[in-house]
Design an enzyme around this catalytic site. Structure first.
Site, mmCIF file in Angstrom:
data_model
loop_
_atom_site.group_PDB
_atom_site.id
_atom_site.type_symbol
_atom_site.label_atom_id
_atom_site.label_comp_id
_atom_site.label_asym_id
_atom_site.label_seq_id
_atom_site.Cartn_x
_atom_site.Cartn_y
_atom_site.Cartn_z
ATOM 1 N N ASP A 126 10.553 -6.556 -13.285
ATOM 2 C CA ASP A 126 9.113 -6.279 -13.413
ATOM 3 C C ASP A 126 8.954 -4.981 -14.194
ATOM 4 O O ASP A 126 8.119 -4.136 -13.886
ATOM 5 C CB ASP A 126 8.455 -6.167 -12.028
ATOM 6 N N VAL B 147 0.881 -1.164 0.000
ATOM 7 C CA VAL B 147 0.000 0.000 0.000
ATOM 8 C C VAL B 147 0.916 1.210 0.000
ATOM 9 O O VAL B 147 1.899 1.243 0.744
ATOM 10 C CB VAL B 147 -0.884 0.033 1.273
HETATM 11 MG MG MG Z 1 4.086 -1.690 -9.527
#
Ligand code: MG
Ligand code: ADP
Length: 540
Positions: free
Chosen positions: A429, A290
Site C-alpha cells: 500500500d 483510529v
Molecule cells: Mg494509511
C-alpha cells in the site's frame, strides 16, 4: 402614375417654396388642408360651365400631391427622429410590395415598438429591483410586451423543442456550432440568448446534489437568469460541503465508538500502568483504524525505553470493513493456518500483529519507520513520527524543494529494495499517503497489509507500489525517476523485459503462478523470486 406624381410633386414643391413653405409637416398639412384647394383651383382656369374632365384625377390633384409630399416629408422626419428604428423596420417591412405601406401605420408601429421596449426595460428594472440578491427570483416574463418585430422564428424553434423536453431525462449536451450561433441572417440565436440561457440554467439544476431541493422548477418552463442560477449553484455547493462535513462528523463519532468499552479499558490500563502518560487526542480516523497521540510514560522493564511521544493505532473492531482485506492475510503463509480457525474479531487482532511484525522487520533493517512499543490485542502502540503532537506530514501534503524531492526519491528506492531484500516484504500500500516526511527523510508507515514477495499476489502488489512511487516522483519533477517497470525490476532484481504494461503484468502473473505450482508440487514456497542474486542497490 408614380412618375407623373413625382413630376407633379417636383413642380408642386417649387410652387410651395414660392408660397413661402420651408418645411415642417404640421405646417404643410395644415396649409394643404385649409388653404390650398380653395385658393389654388380658381387660378388654374376653373370653369363652372364646362363639362367635368373625367380623365383628370377626380380626387383633386392637390390632395394626391399633398399626400405624396406629406409622405415624403414624413419619412424625412422619421429618418431624422428614429434613425436606428427605421433601420430595423426597413428590413421586414419596406420591401417589395410593402413599399406603399402607409407611413402613418409604420409610424404608429414604430412608436408602439418604442413604447413596448421602454415598457419591457422598465419591467426588467423592476424585476431586478425586486429580486435583488435573493436566491429565488420572480419573473415578469409573462407581462412583457414582446413586440412582433422582436420575435423571430428561432425562438419558436426553441419553444417547440422545450415542450418536448423531458425534465427527468439527462440533458443532451447542446451542440453549439463552431460559428457560435444558430439561424440565418437576422434570425440568429446565440448561446447568450436570454431565453435559451434561462432554460439551460433551469435544466442544469438537475446536476445539483440530490438532497438539494429545487422544487418543481425543472418541470416548468422556467428561465433562470445567469445571476440567479450562479447564486443557486453556489448555495448548492456550499450545502453539499456542509452536509459532507456533518457526515464526516458522524463518521468520526462512530470511529470514536470504535473505541468500545473493551478498548477503552485497554488504553486505561496502559495509562494506569504508567506506560503512557496521557492520551491527548485523535490524529487520524481511517476506515480500518483510529490513530491517537499519547505522551509516553515509564517502562516497567529497564531494557525497554518508551519514546516521549507515541502513536496508538487502534484497529477498528467494526468487522465488515476488514472483509475486503482478506486477500492480504489469508494467503500469507505466516497466518494461513490460524486464519481459517479464527473468528473475525481475532482476525482483526492479527492485522495489528501483522503490522507489529512487519514494523519490527523494517526496524531491524534500519528502514525509517515507527518503532513498536507494545501490542495489546488490536491496539498497537508505536513511536510517534512528528513533534509536539503534530504528526509529520504525508509526502502528498508537503512541498519539497527539487533537491529534497530527489533525495526523497533515492531514499524511497533504497527503502523499497531493502524492504524486498532484507525484510522479504512488499509494502502493498505504498504511496505518497503512507510516506511521512520527517527530519529531512521519508518514513514508511501503515504496513499491516504488507506481504512477502512469494505471496500469491505479492508481485502484483509490488508492481502497484512501483507505479504509485514512479508516478509521484515523476510528477514531482525528478528527472532521474525510473518508470514503474524499471522500478519493479530494480526493486525485485527480476529482469522482466516486456516494454509495455500489459505484457509486463502478464509476465508477473506467470511468475506468481509458477510459484504457486511449485508450492503445490513441493509443499513450500520458493525462497525468493530473484533470478540473478541480490537486486542492485541504487543510491545517489
Ligand atoms: Mg494509511
Ligand atoms: P490507515 O490504515 O488508516 O491508513 P495509517 O497507519 O496510515 O492507517 O495511519 C493513519 C494516519 O495516522 C497516517 O496517515 C498518519 O498521518 C498518522 N499516523 C499513523 N501512524 C503514525 C505514527 N507512528 N506517527 C505519526 N503519525 C502517524
Amino acid at each position: 402614375m408614380r412618375c407623373s406624381l413625382q413630376a407633379l410633386l417636383a413642380s408642386r414643391e417649387l410652387e410651395l417654396s414660392e408660397l413661402g413653405y420651408h418645411g415642417g409637416r404640421q405646417r404643410v398639412t395644415a396649409w394643404l388642408d385649409s388653404s390650398l384647394p380653395s385658393r389654388r383651383l380658381p387660378q388654374r382656369g376653373y370653369c363652372p360651365w364646362g363639362t367635368p374632365n373625367t380623365t383628370s384625377i377626380s380626387c383633386s390633384l392637390a390632395d394626391v400631391m399633398s399626400e405624396q409630399l406629406a409622405k415624403e416629408l414624413q419619412l424625412e422626419e422619421e429618418n431624422a427622429a428614429f434613425p436606428e428604428v427605421v433601420a430595423v423596420a426597413e428590413g421586414p417591412f419596406i420591401t417589395g410590395e410593402n413599399i406603399d405601406t402607409s407611413s402613418d401605420l409604420m409610424l404608429a408601429q414604430m412608436l408602439q415598438m418604442e413604447f413596448d421596449r421602454e415598457y419591457d426595460a422598465q419591467l426588467r428594472r423592476e424585476e431586478k429591483k425586486i429580486n435583488g440578491d435573493s436566491k429565488v427570483s420572480i419573473s415578469f416574463e409573462n407581462y412583457r410586451k414582446v413586440h412582433p418585430y422582436d420575435s423571430d422564428s428561432s425562438e419558436d424553434e426553441v419553444d417547440w423543442q422545450d415542450t418536448r423536453h423531458d425534465p427527468y431525462r439527462a440533458d443532451k449536451p447542446t451542440t453549439t456550432p463552431r460559428r457560435g450561433f444558430i439561424g440565418k441572417g437576422k434570425d440568429i440565436t446565440t448561446k447568450h440568448d436570454e431565453v435559451v440561457c434561462g432554460r439551460k440554467n433551469t435544466a442544469r439544476m438537475e446536476n445539483f446534489a440530490p438532497e438539494f431541493q429545487v422544487g418543481d422548477g425543472i418541470g416548468m418552463d422556467l428561465k433562470l437568469s445567469n445571476q440567479v442560477f450562479n447564486a443557486l449553484k453556489q448555495h448548492a455547493y456550499s450545502e453539499e460541503r456542509r452536509s459532507a462535513r456533518l457526515h464526516e462528523k458522524k463518521e468520526h463519532s462512530t470511529a470514536e465508538k470504535a473505541v468500545d468499552p473493551k478498548t477503552r479499558l485497554l488504553l486505561y490500563k496502559m495509562v494506569n500502568a504508567g506506560m503512557l502518560e496521557t492520551i491527548t487526542g485523535c490524529i487520524s480516523t481511517g476506515k480500518e483504524s483510529v490513530v491517537f497521540h499519547a505522551y509516553g510514560g515509564k517502562s516497567a522493564t529497564e531494557d525497554k525505553v518508551i519514546p516521549p511521544e507515541c502513536a496508538i493505532k487502534v484497529f477498528k473492531t467494526t468487522l465488515n470493513e476488514f472483509k475486503n482485506r482478506d486477500k492480504y492475510i489469508k494467503d500469507d503463509y505466516r497466518f494461513k493456518d490460524r486464519f481459517s480457525k479464527l473468528n473475525p474479531r481475532k482476525i482483526i487482532r492479527m492485522w495489528a500483529e501483522k503490522e507489529m511484525h512487519n514494523l519490527t522487520r523494517m526496524q531491524n533493517a534500519g528502514i525509517p519507520c515507527p518503532q513498536v512499543v507494545i501490542l495489546k490485542k488490536h491496539v498497537l502502540v508505536m513511536s510517534f513520527i512528528g513533534k509536539d503532537q503534530i504528526p509529520a506530514p504525508k509526502l502528498k501534503d508537503v512541498t519539497l524543494s527539487s533537491e529534497d524531492m530527489k533525495k526523497a526519491y533515492y531514499q524511497t528506492l533504497n527503502m523499497m529494495q531493502q524492504l524486498y531484500r532484507e525484510c522479504n516484504l512488499v509494502h502493498a500500500d505504498l504511496s505518497e499517503y503512507n510516506m511521512l516526511w520527517h527530519d529531512g527523510k521519508v518514513w514508511l508507515i501503515d504496513v499491516s497489509q504488507s506481504v512477502e514477495p512469494t505471496h500469491p499476489h505479492g508481485l502484483e502488489f509490488l508492481f502497484r507500489d512501483c507505479r504509485n512511487v514512479a508516478q509521484f516522483f515523476q510528477k514531482g519533477g525528478v528527472a532521474e525517476a525510473l518508470n514503474e517497470r524499471e522500478l519493479f525490476n530494480a526493486v525485485s532484481g527480476l529482469n522482466i523485459s516486456a516494454d509495455n504494461e500489459v505484457d509486463f503484468q502478464a509476465e508477473i502473473e506467470a511468475l506468481e503462478k509458477m510459484n504457486e505450482d511449485h508450492v503445490q508440487n513441493h509443499g513450500k514456497k520458493l525462497s525468493t523470486f530473484s533470478s540473478d542474486g541480490d537486486p542492485p542497490i541504487y543510491d545517489e
